[in-house]
Design an enzyme around this catalytic site. Sequence first.
Site, mmCIF file in Angstrom:
data_model
loop_
_atom_site.group_PDB
_atom_site.id
_atom_site.type_symbol
_atom_site.label_atom_id
_atom_site.label_comp_id
_atom_site.label_asym_id
_atom_site.label_seq_id
_atom_site.Cartn_x
_atom_site.Cartn_y
_atom_site.Cartn_z
ATOM 1 N N ARG A 229 49.098 79.648 56.447
ATOM 2 C CA ARG A 229 48.375 80.626 56.284
ATOM 3 C C ARG A 229 49.331 81.756 55.622
ATOM 4 N NH1 ARG A 229 44.512 77.862 55.615
ATOM 5 N NH2 ARG A 229 42.633 77.785 56.811
ATOM 6 N N HIS A 277 45.862 78.069 47.031
ATOM 7 C CA HIS A 277 45.356 77.358 48.254
ATOM 8 C C HIS A 277 44.566 75.806 47.648
ATOM 9 C CE1 HIS A 277 43.807 78.518 52.260
ATOM 10 N NE2 HIS A 277 43.765 77.045 52.077
HETATM 11 P P1 NDP Z 1 47.373 71.902 64.670
HETATM 12 O O1 NDP Z 1 46.659 72.783 65.410
HETATM 13 O O2 NDP Z 1 47.192 70.678 64.747
HETATM 14 O O3 NDP Z 1 48.942 72.568 64.626
HETATM 15 C C1 NDP Z 1 49.328 73.576 64.891
HETATM 16 C C2 NDP Z 1 50.998 73.608 65.161
HETATM 17 O O4 NDP Z 1 51.472 74.868 65.183
HETATM 18 C C3 NDP Z 1 51.380 73.077 66.666
HETATM 19 O O5 NDP Z 1 52.161 72.359 66.388
HETATM 20 C C4 NDP Z 1 51.523 74.368 67.516
HETATM 21 O O6 NDP Z 1 52.382 74.053 68.506
HETATM 22 C C5 NDP Z 1 52.019 75.208 66.264
HETATM 23 N N1 NDP Z 1 52.130 76.428 66.641
HETATM 24 C C6 NDP Z 1 50.814 77.134 66.867
HETATM 25 N N2 NDP Z 1 51.296 78.606 67.322
HETATM 26 C C7 NDP Z 1 52.427 78.774 67.154
HETATM 27 C C8 NDP Z 1 53.694 79.693 67.766
HETATM 28 N N3 NDP Z 1 53.256 81.006 68.142
HETATM 29 N N4 NDP Z 1 54.809 79.246 67.552
HETATM 30 C C9 NDP Z 1 55.336 78.189 67.130
HETATM 31 N N5 NDP Z 1 54.424 77.097 67.117
HETATM 32 C C10 NDP Z 1 53.109 77.289 66.894
HETATM 33 O O7 NDP Z 1 47.074 72.609 63.065
HETATM 34 P P2 NDP Z 1 47.277 71.583 61.784
HETATM 35 O O8 NDP Z 1 48.734 71.030 61.686
HETATM 36 O O9 NDP Z 1 46.022 70.630 61.787
HETATM 37 O O10 NDP Z 1 47.195 72.729 60.545
HETATM 38 C C11 NDP Z 1 48.004 73.933 60.747
HETATM 39 C C12 NDP Z 1 47.454 74.896 59.634
HETATM 40 O O11 NDP Z 1 47.353 74.437 58.344
HETATM 41 C C13 NDP Z 1 45.834 75.125 59.860
HETATM 42 O O12 NDP Z 1 45.742 76.200 61.031
HETATM 43 C C14 NDP Z 1 45.527 75.656 58.458
HETATM 44 O O13 NDP Z 1 45.611 77.264 58.668
HETATM 45 C C15 NDP Z 1 46.423 75.144 57.685
HETATM 46 N N6 NDP Z 1 46.018 74.336 56.488
HETATM 47 C C16 NDP Z 1 46.009 74.911 55.055
HETATM 48 C C17 NDP Z 1 45.392 74.266 54.224
HETATM 49 C C18 NDP Z 1 45.733 74.279 52.786
HETATM 50 O O14 NDP Z 1 45.358 73.883 51.962
HETATM 51 N N7 NDP Z 1 46.867 75.153 52.526
HETATM 52 C C19 NDP Z 1 44.843 73.057 54.451
HETATM 53 C C20 NDP Z 1 44.585 72.556 55.852
HETATM 54 C C21 NDP Z 1 45.046 73.230 57.010
HETATM 55 P P3 NDP Z 1 52.062 73.161 69.935
HETATM 56 O O15 NDP Z 1 51.828 71.843 69.119
HETATM 57 O O16 NDP Z 1 53.025 73.256 70.701
HETATM 58 O O17 NDP Z 1 50.673 73.602 70.274
#
Ligand code: NDP
Length: 313
Positions: A229, A277
């Site tokens: 994001r 995006h």
């Molecule tokens: P997930 O919820 O599966 O994974 C999120 C990851 O981020 C987890 O490993 C989590 O840690 C980590 N995380 C969250 N908060 C923190 C923090 N404060 N510090 C460190 N690590 C953190 O999400 P996805 O992988 O499915 O998707 C990720 C993002 O990709 C989506 O939220 C979306 O915003 C973006 N996206 C963008 C797209 C595009 O076209 N550009 C398309 C699809 C998605 P933990 O495992 O420990 O919980």
Amino acid sequence: MTILIESNLPEWMTAAQIRDVVRPLIGDDAPLHIYPDDPGELDKVEMLLCTQLLPGLAAKLPNLKLVQKLGAGVETMAANPELPAGVRVCRLRSDSCSSEMAEFCLAFVLRDHKQIRHYAADQASKTWNPIEPPITADVTVGVLGLGFIGGLVAKLMGMIGFRVLGWSRSAKSIEGVDARFGEDALMPMLAECDYVCSVLPSTPGTRGLMNAKTLSAMKPGSTFINVGRGDLFDEDALLTALNTGRPAHAVLDVMSQEPLPADHPLWSHPGVTLTPHVSGWHMEGGFEDVAENWLRLQSGEPLLNEVNRSAGY
Ligand code: NDP
């Protein structure tokens, strides 16, 4: 019980197109409406399918139980004060979307690993200037966020032969990935990476995470790739950091303001590559989960891909 579909991303899919994909999956009898063209009785809506939460819409849906995001990022829903605390939120997990995003990150890592920009410039000036390529195993790729998508990005980088570091909120074990976690681990990890790919969601813990302090920890000459994001990075701090070469290049698929205004300095900085995006687009498989969640909402079974609203993802 009614399902209502709303799309504010018609260039991706209109509400009518979404309805046409969902209809055969949930059967002819399920009451399915689209907003605003054919809204039906709004007080009967229990499940809302949407790309973003349209301001004011939740207040019109007194019996709403579930918001099913048609995508992965739920920042406009999780902590939205317009959405009563009891309303549940689910997101999509699509293998095609995660593969596309991993391919996108790999494409831009390989672009510089294979010096494609360099040779394109040399060809334009008819210059024969061979440079020894770096050994893949000596190149470190860091992945911020090791969830559904980031985990795949990390695995793919490992399969190519890069040294892979990963970072998440909680401890992880992923084959071929040196996985680290927690705030204190971030800056030392950034200092080791030739490429940093961010696949983090937008949450109170990640907004502004890449700021003047953290960017200054990046390796000179490194590349920052952001597909998570846009509010992850401080725009002014990134522009300043690019001028110092730490990082030397940024590949940005997501911005704080989309579409990016035409006069924004990110458009024209020589160290920036922008894409609108598009890194994850297709949601194959995801719509089957929407239909499954419709059944589960009625039967009371655990929902698929439910978001922890207080964590924000
Ligand atoms: P997930 O919820 O599966 O994974 C999120 C990851 O981020 C987890 O490993 C989590 O840690 C980590 N995380 C969250 N908060 C923190 C923090 N404060 N510090 C460190 N690590 C953190 O999400 P996805 O992988 O499915 O998707 C990720 C993002 O990709 C989506 O939220 C979306 O915003 C973006 N996206 C963008 C797209 C595009 O076209 N550009 C398309 C699809 C998605 P933990 O495992 O420990 O919980």
